[in-house]
Design a protein around this motif. Structure first.
Motif, mmCIF file in Angstrom:
data_model
loop_
_atom_site.group_PDB
_atom_site.id
_atom_site.type_symbol
_atom_site.label_atom_id
_atom_site.label_comp_id
_atom_site.label_asym_id
_atom_site.label_seq_id
_atom_site.Cartn_x
_atom_site.Cartn_y
_atom_site.Cartn_z
ATOM 1 N N ARG A 1 0.819 -1.208 0.000
ATOM 2 C CA ARG A 1 0.000 0.000 0.000
ATOM 3 C C ARG A 1 0.857 1.263 0.000
ATOM 4 O O ARG A 1 0.472 2.282 -0.572
ATOM 5 C CB ARG A 1 -0.918 0.011 1.228
ATOM 6 C CG ARG A 1 -1.969 -1.088 1.215
ATOM 7 C CD ARG A 1 -2.885 -0.975 2.418
ATOM 8 N NE ARG A 1 -3.862 -2.058 2.441
ATOM 9 C CZ ARG A 1 -5.013 -2.009 3.081
ATOM 10 N NH1 ARG A 1 -5.330 -0.917 3.758
ATOM 11 N NH2 ARG A 1 -5.845 -3.016 3.074
ATOM 12 N N LEU A 2 2.009 1.184 0.641
ATOM 13 C CA LEU A 2 2.893 2.341 0.745
ATOM 14 C C LEU A 2 3.588 2.668 -0.573
ATOM 15 O O LEU A 2 3.839 3.835 -0.881
ATOM 16 C CB LEU A 2 3.946 2.075 1.822
ATOM 17 C CG LEU A 2 5.071 3.098 1.990
ATOM 18 C CD1 LEU A 2 4.495 4.458 2.384
ATOM 19 C CD2 LEU A 2 6.073 2.616 3.028
ATOM 20 N N THR A 3 3.867 1.649 -1.369
ATOM 21 C CA THR A 3 4.692 1.824 -2.562
ATOM 22 C C THR A 3 3.920 2.538 -3.672
ATOM 23 O O THR A 3 2.880 2.055 -4.140
ATOM 24 C CB THR A 3 5.201 0.471 -3.071
ATOM 25 O OG1 THR A 3 5.889 -0.201 -2.013
ATOM 26 C CG2 THR A 3 6.144 0.662 -4.251
ATOM 27 N N LEU A 4 4.449 3.672 -4.107
ATOM 28 C CA LEU A 4 3.830 4.450 -5.180
ATOM 29 C C LEU A 4 4.587 4.126 -6.473
ATOM 30 O O LEU A 4 5.535 4.807 -6.849
ATOM 31 C CB LEU A 4 3.912 5.936 -4.857
ATOM 32 C CG LEU A 4 3.041 6.912 -5.658
ATOM 33 C CD1 LEU A 4 1.567 6.542 -5.582
ATOM 34 C CD2 LEU A 4 3.259 8.328 -5.157
ATOM 35 N N THR A 5 4.178 3.047 -7.132
ATOM 36 C CA THR A 5 4.837 2.626 -8.364
ATOM 37 C C THR A 5 4.563 3.636 -9.477
ATOM 38 O O THR A 5 3.617 4.436 -9.380
ATOM 39 C CB THR A 5 4.331 1.246 -8.807
ATOM 40 O OG1 THR A 5 2.930 1.370 -9.148
ATOM 41 C CG2 THR A 5 4.483 0.207 -7.708
ATOM 42 N N PRO A 6 5.348 3.613 -10.562
ATOM 43 C CA PRO A 6 5.060 4.509 -11.686
ATOM 44 C C PRO A 6 3.629 4.356 -12.207
ATOM 45 O O PRO A 6 2.976 5.355 -12.522
ATOM 46 C CB PRO A 6 6.093 4.092 -12.738
ATOM 47 C CG PRO A 6 7.246 3.581 -11.930
ATOM 48 C CD PRO A 6 6.627 2.886 -10.754
ATOM 49 N N ALA A 7 3.138 3.126 -12.269
ATOM 50 C CA ALA A 7 1.771 2.915 -12.753
ATOM 51 C C ALA A 7 0.750 3.517 -11.797
ATOM 52 O O ALA A 7 -0.244 4.115 -12.236
ATOM 53 C CB ALA A 7 1.505 1.417 -12.932
ATOM 54 N N ARG A 8 0.988 3.384 -10.498
ATOM 55 C CA ARG A 8 0.059 3.955 -9.526
ATOM 56 C C ARG A 8 0.130 5.482 -9.534
ATOM 57 O O ARG A 8 -0.887 6.153 -9.349
ATOM 58 C CB ARG A 8 0.364 3.421 -8.122
ATOM 59 C CG ARG A 8 -0.001 1.954 -7.948
ATOM 60 C CD ARG A 8 0.392 1.426 -6.583
ATOM 61 N NE ARG A 8 0.165 -0.014 -6.501
ATOM 62 C CZ ARG A 8 0.536 -0.769 -5.481
ATOM 63 N NH1 ARG A 8 1.156 -0.216 -4.437
ATOM 64 N NH2 ARG A 8 0.308 -2.070 -5.485
ATOM 65 N N PHE A 9 1.331 6.018 -9.755
ATOM 66 C CA PHE A 9 1.460 7.474 -9.863
ATOM 67 C C PHE A 9 0.656 7.977 -11.064
ATOM 68 O O PHE A 9 -0.092 8.954 -10.959
ATOM 69 C CB PHE A 9 2.934 7.868 -10.009
ATOM 70 C CG PHE A 9 3.156 9.357 -10.015
ATOM 71 C CD1 PHE A 9 3.428 10.032 -8.836
ATOM 72 C CD2 PHE A 9 3.063 10.088 -11.188
ATOM 73 C CE1 PHE A 9 3.614 11.410 -8.829
ATOM 74 C CE2 PHE A 9 3.258 11.465 -11.202
ATOM 75 C CZ PHE A 9 3.528 12.129 -10.019
ATOM 76 N N PRO B 1 -4.108 -8.940 -2.511
ATOM 77 C CA PRO B 1 -4.670 -9.548 -1.297
ATOM 78 C C PRO B 1 -4.723 -8.629 -0.089
ATOM 79 O O PRO B 1 -5.458 -8.905 0.863
ATOM 80 C CB PRO B 1 -3.732 -10.737 -1.035
ATOM 81 C CG PRO B 1 -2.467 -10.396 -1.746
ATOM 82 C CD PRO B 1 -2.878 -9.609 -2.954
ATOM 83 N N GLY B 2 -3.971 -7.511 -0.106
ATOM 84 C CA GLY B 2 -3.909 -6.646 1.059
ATOM 85 C C GLY B 2 -4.915 -5.526 1.088
ATOM 86 O O GLY B 2 -4.770 -4.588 1.877
#
Length: 397
Positions: free
Chosen positions: A70-78, A250-251
């Motif tokens: 949840r913490l990780t802001l991947t390029p796709a999520r950005f 799953p999280g």
């Protein structure tokens, strides 16, 4: 400045900002949203660096895999986060919408119209994209917002706030940088300054906020979501839905945590489930009804029929999202009618309980309450209403 004074000052400034924000036109709000989206892209490097620092620190501290995800802001999520801001700008503005009008024999004309809440406080944990999603939705609906993120994402949140503030000055969108729990307590007790509080996080956070709150709280405690596979189901479809609902992410709160299988189907379907679980690294459990795993674990139970499945779900679920997989339309209709949850599905993964998937744009959260808002909360759910009454010198007789 002590915590109580810090929060009161912030909330007072938010109250003043909300009064000005309520006067903004739709075009002005949309222009501000597009400016924020541009600013986020312009500050992408700084935001990525801040998030990397948060992720590295979280790994050193042994954060759980689900929280780290949840913490990780991947390029796709950005990219999705920025696209979400632009999408909110493209949506209809609910503020000022007439819900209904009536003319009474007395001569008065009544109009029920959507208006902003005023000031919203949002407390969230490890997902930095919540800061931007929330800011966009609150801006569009004319609400000032005070955001308090968790310590895990503090550098990410500061970088996001800096980007947002470069595009929109003032106190409309504020970040609480005090990380002790007293700040949260002060927020939810700021009667007369904060209109609504919304928690985004685990059950412990939500219960703590509700116990301390003197202002209304919109929330869900946890996501114990069920998949019921009927003896009239397409088994390939059932396995595909189960796989998506459990393993895609799953999280998250709309992931499946319990599989119910019709007892007549079990001899055929359970070997398929066991093979799937072995292949995907999923651990199957028994007799753990009501458990929220937020991991590659799932409770499995056999039930006599679809009515037994409905009873099991209503007893053990968190009233979030439930699914029946069946080709029997009558059974599906009863399941959709009788299951007491915010979102109920027929032959669809529970992962669709999401504001974006429902066409709301970015969501501010999911509610399992029954008053005011239920399910994904988008723009309309961030408004209340008032009545405007007009006449020509009408007096009551």
């Amino acid at each position: 400045m002590e915590t109580a004074a810090y929060i009161r000052d912030m909330a007072t400034r938010a109250r003043s900002a909300a009064a000005e924000l309520a006067k903004m036109t739709t075009d002005e709000k949309n222009a501000a949203l597009l400016a924020i989206a541009d600013a986020l892209e312009a500050h992408r490097g700084e935001i990525a660096a801040a998030n990397a620092a948060d992720v590295a620190r979280a790994k050193e501290n042994g954060i759980s895999p689900s929280m780290l995800d949840r913490l990780t802001l991947t390029p796709a999520r950005f990219d999705a986060m920025v696209a979400g801001v632009r999408h909110v700008a493209s949506l209809p503005d609910p503020v000022g919408e007439t819900i209904w009008t009536r003319e009474r024999p007395s001569g008065i004309k009544i109009r029920k119209v959507r208006v902003p809440f005023g000031v919203i406080a949002v407390v969230f944990e490890s997902r930095p994209n919540v800061f931007v999603d929330t800011a966009a939705l609150c801006l569009k609906t004319g609400n000032a917002v005070i955001l308090r993120g968790g310590k895990e994402a503090i550098e990410s949140n500061k970088a996001l706030a800096a980007a947002v503030h470069s595009a929109m000055k003032g106190d409309t969108i504020q970040l609480v940088e005090i990380l002790d729990h007293a700040a949260v307590t002060e927020l939810v007790r700021a009667v007369g300054l904060v209109d609504v509080a919304i928690p985004r996080g685990g059950e412990r956070l939500i219960r703590a906020m509700c116990e301390a709150a003197l202002v209304p709280v919109l929330k869900h405690y946890k996501g114990v979501c069920h998949i019921y596979v009927d003896d009239r189901a397409d088994l390939a479809m059932a396995l595909a839905i189960l796989d998506n609902a459990k393993t895609q992410r799953p999280g998250v709160c709309n992931a499946a945590e319990c599989l119910l299988v019709h007892e007549k189907l079990a001899p055929v379907f359970m070997p398929m489930v066991e093979a799937w679980a072995k292949d995907k690294g999923v651990t199957l459990h028994e007799n753990e009804a009501g458990t929220e795993y937020l991991s590659l674990d799932i409770n499995v139970a056999k039930v006599a029929d679809y009515r037994a499945a409905i009873d099991f779900i209503n007893k053990n679920s968190s009233h979030h999202s439930e699914c029946i997989v069946t080709n029997d339309e009558r059974r599906a209709a009863e399941f959709l009618r009788d299951v007491d949850s915010a979102a109920v599905y027929h032959n669809v993964s529970t992962r669709f309980t999401d504001g974006g998937e429902f066409g709301m744009g970015a969501e501010i959260g999911i509610s399992t309450d029954k008053l005011h808002a239920r399910g994904p909360m988008g723009l309309e759910e961030l408004t209340t209403y008032k009545y405007t009454i007009t006449g020509d010198g009408v007096v009551r007789k």
